[in-house]
Enzyme design. Sequence first.
Site, mmCIF file in Angstrom:
data_model
loop_
_atom_site.group_PDB
_atom_site.id
_atom_site.type_symbol
_atom_site.label_atom_id
_atom_site.label_comp_id
_atom_site.label_asym_id
_atom_site.label_seq_id
_atom_site.Cartn_x
_atom_site.Cartn_y
_atom_site.Cartn_z
ATOM 1 N N HIS A 1 38.371 16.537 116.296
ATOM 2 C CA HIS A 1 39.459 16.044 115.444
ATOM 3 C C HIS A 1 39.442 16.709 114.063
ATOM 4 O O HIS A 1 39.677 16.059 113.044
ATOM 5 C CB HIS A 1 39.371 14.528 115.321
ATOM 6 C CG HIS A 1 39.592 13.820 116.627
ATOM 7 N ND1 HIS A 1 40.846 13.586 117.151
ATOM 8 C CD2 HIS A 1 38.704 13.326 117.539
ATOM 9 C CE1 HIS A 1 40.737 12.959 118.308
ATOM 10 N NE2 HIS A 1 39.448 12.794 118.581
ATOM 11 N N LYS B 1 38.531 4.619 95.888
ATOM 12 C CA LYS B 1 38.218 5.140 97.215
ATOM 13 C C LYS B 1 38.798 6.538 97.431
ATOM 14 O O LYS B 1 38.814 7.039 98.560
ATOM 15 C CB LYS B 1 38.765 4.194 98.288
ATOM 16 C CG LYS B 1 38.202 2.779 98.224
ATOM 17 C CD LYS B 1 38.864 1.890 99.270
ATOM 18 C CE LYS B 1 38.460 0.434 99.123
ATOM 19 N NZ LYS B 1 39.138 -0.445 100.105
ATOM 20 N N ARG C 1 41.248 9.172 113.546
ATOM 21 C CA ARG C 1 42.447 8.343 113.710
ATOM 22 C C ARG C 1 43.633 8.825 112.862
ATOM 23 O O ARG C 1 44.724 8.282 112.955
ATOM 24 C CB ARG C 1 42.112 6.884 113.385
ATOM 25 C CG ARG C 1 41.052 6.299 114.333
ATOM 26 C CD ARG C 1 40.800 4.828 114.067
ATOM 27 N NE ARG C 1 41.972 4.011 114.365
ATOM 28 C CZ ARG C 1 42.021 2.693 114.160
ATOM 29 N NH1 ARG C 1 40.953 2.053 113.683
ATOM 30 N NH2 ARG C 1 43.105 2.009 114.450
ATOM 31 N N PRO D 1 35.882 3.735 104.939
ATOM 32 C CA PRO D 1 34.943 4.021 103.841
ATOM 33 C C PRO D 1 35.395 3.333 102.557
ATOM 34 O O PRO D 1 36.563 3.379 102.187
ATOM 35 C CB PRO D 1 35.023 5.542 103.712
ATOM 36 C CG PRO D 1 35.469 6.017 105.053
ATOM 37 C CD PRO D 1 36.401 4.960 105.550
ATOM 38 N N GLU D 2 34.451 2.668 101.904
ATOM 39 C CA GLU D 2 34.735 2.010 100.642
ATOM 40 C C GLU D 2 34.081 2.813 99.517
ATOM 41 O O GLU D 2 33.606 3.930 99.740
ATOM 42 C CB GLU D 2 34.252 0.563 100.709
ATOM 43 C CG GLU D 2 34.950 -0.235 101.820
ATOM 44 C CD GLU D 2 34.485 -1.676 101.948
ATOM 45 O OE1 GLU D 2 34.005 -2.255 100.945
ATOM 46 O OE2 GLU D 2 34.603 -2.248 103.056
ATOM 47 N N ARG E 1 42.692 -8.247 107.398
ATOM 48 C CA ARG E 1 41.322 -7.875 107.748
ATOM 49 C C ARG E 1 40.569 -9.089 108.292
ATOM 50 O O ARG E 1 40.737 -10.206 107.806
ATOM 51 C CB ARG E 1 40.554 -7.323 106.527
ATOM 52 C CG ARG E 1 41.257 -6.206 105.790
ATOM 53 C CD ARG E 1 41.607 -5.021 106.687
ATOM 54 N NE ARG E 1 40.434 -4.432 107.312
ATOM 55 C CZ ARG E 1 39.680 -3.499 106.732
ATOM 56 N NH1 ARG E 1 39.957 -3.069 105.519
ATOM 57 N NH2 ARG E 1 38.659 -2.971 107.372
#
Length: 290
Positions: free
Chosen positions: A111, A69, A130, A2-3, A280
């Site tokens: 999760h 962020k 994650r 997420p940005e 990236r």
Amino acid sequence: MPELPEVEGVVRDLRPIIEGKTIASVTLSQTVYAAHEAGKQAIVKNAAPQHFEQMLQGMTIEQLQRRSKYIFFHLKKDGESYVLVNHLGMTGAWFVVNDVLDIKEDKFRKHIHAIFTLTSGELLVYSDIRRFGELRFIKEIAEHAPLLKMAPEPFDAEASDFFLTQSNKPRFAKKAIKEVIMDGQVISGCGNIYATESLFKMKIHPAKPTSEVVQEQKLELFQVICAVLQESIDSGGSTISDYRSINGDAGTMQHRLKMYGKKQCLTCGTTTESMVIAGRTSTYCPQCQK
């Protein structure tokens, strides 16, 4: 990951629901406990899980704020102010539900790593597939040095001058322009997706050395980044894989992307190419971007 637009959407959704409410209790997952016992600070940082649960009990959520962020939960208890800092990492997501079974997708229910039970009866749930996200309870922002190094918000009046000053520093001269605009100490909140889109709009190759991007181009690039970020905010963010709003809905910005994840350039039809920049994958058009 997420940005800025995705985090902004989460904060806007959470504010009217949880601001002013009090945390009755906090329950962390056994996964978090096991990780800490093994010497790994999964999710919860700078505190033992049991201590974290105890500290948050009775805290009132006075205000939510997005900074770059990060999400800042401004808390108060017994007249004292505190901050719970959250970074969503790659797959973090917040939900406000009456029961965890109300969370729509099984992958998020499996999760869940923190449940904040509010005195109103609602559950504020943090899920992270994650486990790269973080929850950090501190007295004030200054306690965590990286938070003090963030660039101004891109929509702030001083942000463009700050961007130009930072990007002109010698240490950035030989670095790829894409790496520089993804640096949170140069401009806040611009990650891989929106850096890719902005450079494509500007027809700039992502690996072009920053020193070769003239001042006028840099200023225009900054303005394009702000416009792309705003477009994404207005579109509810980009759902590429695991981003969801607090009610489980996906954003729509992914349908507006012109270069990120594309196999062909939508402008000239050329097959896109990719390279790794700052860890990236960077997709670009070899014909349009020079």
